[in-house]
Design an enzyme around this catalytic site. Structure first.
Site, short mmCIF file in Angstrom:
data_model
loop_
_atom_site.label_atom_id
_atom_site.label_comp_id
_atom_site.label_asym_id
_atom_site.label_seq_id
_atom_site.Cartn_x
_atom_site.Cartn_y
_atom_site.Cartn_z
N LEU A 145 0.81 -1.23 0.00
CA LEU A 145 0.00 0.00 0.00
C LEU A 145 0.84 1.27 0.00
O LEU A 145 0.36 2.34 -0.37
CB LEU A 145 -0.96 0.01 1.19
N ASN A 197 3.02 1.86 -2.03
CA ASN A 197 3.27 2.18 -3.44
C ASN A 197 2.49 3.41 -3.90
O ASN A 197 2.93 4.13 -4.78
CB ASN A 197 2.85 1.01 -4.34
N ASP A 244 -8.94 6.68 -5.17
CA ASP A 244 -9.11 5.24 -5.37
C ASP A 244 -9.80 4.99 -6.71
O ASP A 244 -10.54 5.85 -7.19
CB ASP A 244 -9.98 4.65 -4.25
N ARG A 293 -12.43 12.65 8.42
CA ARG A 293 -12.45 11.72 9.56
C ARG A 293 -11.95 12.45 10.79
O ARG A 293 -11.33 13.50 10.68
CB ARG A 293 -11.56 10.49 9.27
N ASP A 316 -3.51 5.84 4.52
CA ASP A 316 -4.16 7.16 4.48
C ASP A 316 -4.05 7.88 5.82
O ASP A 316 -3.86 9.10 5.87
CB ASP A 316 -5.62 7.04 4.03
N LYS A 353 -9.39 -2.00 13.46
CA LYS A 353 -8.06 -1.87 12.86
C LYS A 353 -7.64 -0.41 12.78
O LYS A 353 -6.49 -0.07 13.01
CB LYS A 353 -8.08 -2.45 11.44
#
Ligand SMILES: *[C@@H]1O[C@H](CO)[C@@H](O)[C@H](O)[C@H]1NC(C)=O
Length: 350
Positions: free
Chosen positions: A163, A165, A182, A212, A278, A317
């Site tokens: 990720l 990348n 995305d 968020r 992110d 998570k």
């Protein structure tokens, strides 16, 4: 007649209230006449209100049409001038994973936005992108683009699936602005243009569509732990401290910082957990700027049938990532805010 009555009342008062022609008249008029008088006045008020309403509606129509046709000569410099070659547009940096049909849709869409200078697809699958897919997408970009200068289209092929990348520095970039997205997220071009102009006013901030929040859950001595707040907590409180890189603008310098300056332990964490790149990027930018990101108003469309966020263990998570990163930083760099950027042209009320 009314004025006469008024004068008469005044006179009566001046005379010490002994004689009042108005009172006398009222007693002669009787209840029926009195009611008729009120009815008549109400009708007049209603008429006045009706005319006011019609007037307002007319004003609205004139204002609206003038906004469309600019017939009043308020032909302001349109935001499209932001994409003059001297100011540059943005590079769309799209992360994809085994969803070629979605990839085709979103590449076609972003190619059609005027500010798109280049589209880079981050490819991390074990098989390289097929020649037919490459040809298809190149043709699509050429066909969909409305700009004089056609956008560059490129696959950034990676050896391993990781990720991190998605934030690798890009060599032949022509713009400072990166729009990270995305493959299943479609942001309409006008919303994208608006977010880009917002970013230009604050080029070291992250400017995005998916806010968020972090919430303090407990504090013991020097150690604090946090909750990761999803969209509903942002909706409920109007506060946020991150915007997700699934649809956000940021400066190209953050790609270099993420890959070469951010503690390797954070990148290792992202590799291991296959998640939270992110959040890592949000913390990086917050730590660099000591300022909150900017949430931009705009509808976005998720075209995929499911995303990572619909998985069961997702939110636990995310709590864990946030807390583990914060302990790596030593303190929490996130800054929360209630500011939301809106396009004033779309706001009806001042
Ligand atoms: C946070 O920013 C400070 C000041 O710019 C820097 O010295 C520090 O290395 C950064 N922390 C991390 C974990 O990147």
């Amino acid at each position: 007649m009314t004025t006469l009555n008024l004068i008469a009342i005044r006179d009566g008062e001046n005379n010490g209230g002994f004689y009042s022609p108005a009172k006398e008249k009222a007693s002669i008029r009787g209840p029926y006449q009195h009611r008729f008088h009120i009815f008549w006045r109400l009708r007049r008020i209603a008429k006045l209100k009706f005319f006011l309403l019609v007037f307002c509606a007319l004003c609205g129509v004139v204002l609206f049409s003038s906004r469309i046709s600019s017939s009043f000569g308020w032909n302001v410099h349109s935001p499209s001038s932001a994409f003059s070659p001297s100011r540059g547009g943005y590079t769309v940096l799209m992360n994809t994973w085994k969803r070629n049909s979605l990839l085709k849709q979103s590449v076609a869409h972003y190619a059609s936005c005027r500010g798109t200078d280049a589209i880079h697809v981050v490819w991390s699958e074990s098989d390289r992108p097929s020649d037919s897919l490459k040809t298809y997408l190149r043709k699509k970009v050429m066909a969909k683009s409305r700009a004089a200068l056609k956008p560059n289209f490129k696959f950034d092929v990676n050896e391993e699936d990781n990720l991190n990348n998605r934030f690798k520095p890009i060599k032949d970039l022509r713009t400072d602005a990166i729009f990270s997205v995305d493959d299943d997220v479609i942001v309409p071009c006008d919303a994208l243009d608006f977010a880009f102009t917002t970013w230009q006013t604050a080029p070291s901030s992250m400017v995005g569509f998916v806010p968020r929040m972090h919430w303090l859950s407990e504090k013991k001595d020097t150690h604090a732990s946090y909750y990761y707040g999803g969209w509903w907590s942002v909706w409920w409180t109007g506060s946020y401290s991150m915007v997700l890189s699934k649809a956000a603008f940021f400066h190209r310098k953050y790609l270099d910082m993420y890959t070469n300056q951010m503690p390797a332990s954070i990148r290792d964490y992202v590799t291991r957990e296959r998640n939270c790149e992110d959040i890592a990027m949000s913390l990086l930018v917050a730590n660099a700027t000591a300022a909150p990101p900017i949430w931009v108003k705009g509808k976005i469309h998720e075209i995929g049938s499911y995303g990572i966020s619909s998985l069961q263990d997702h939110s636990s998570k995310r709590h864990k990532c946030l807390n583990d990163f914060v302990s790596l930083y030593g303190n929490i760099p996130l800054v929360s805010t209630n500011v939301k950027a809106v396009d004033a042209r779309n706001e009806w009320f001042w």
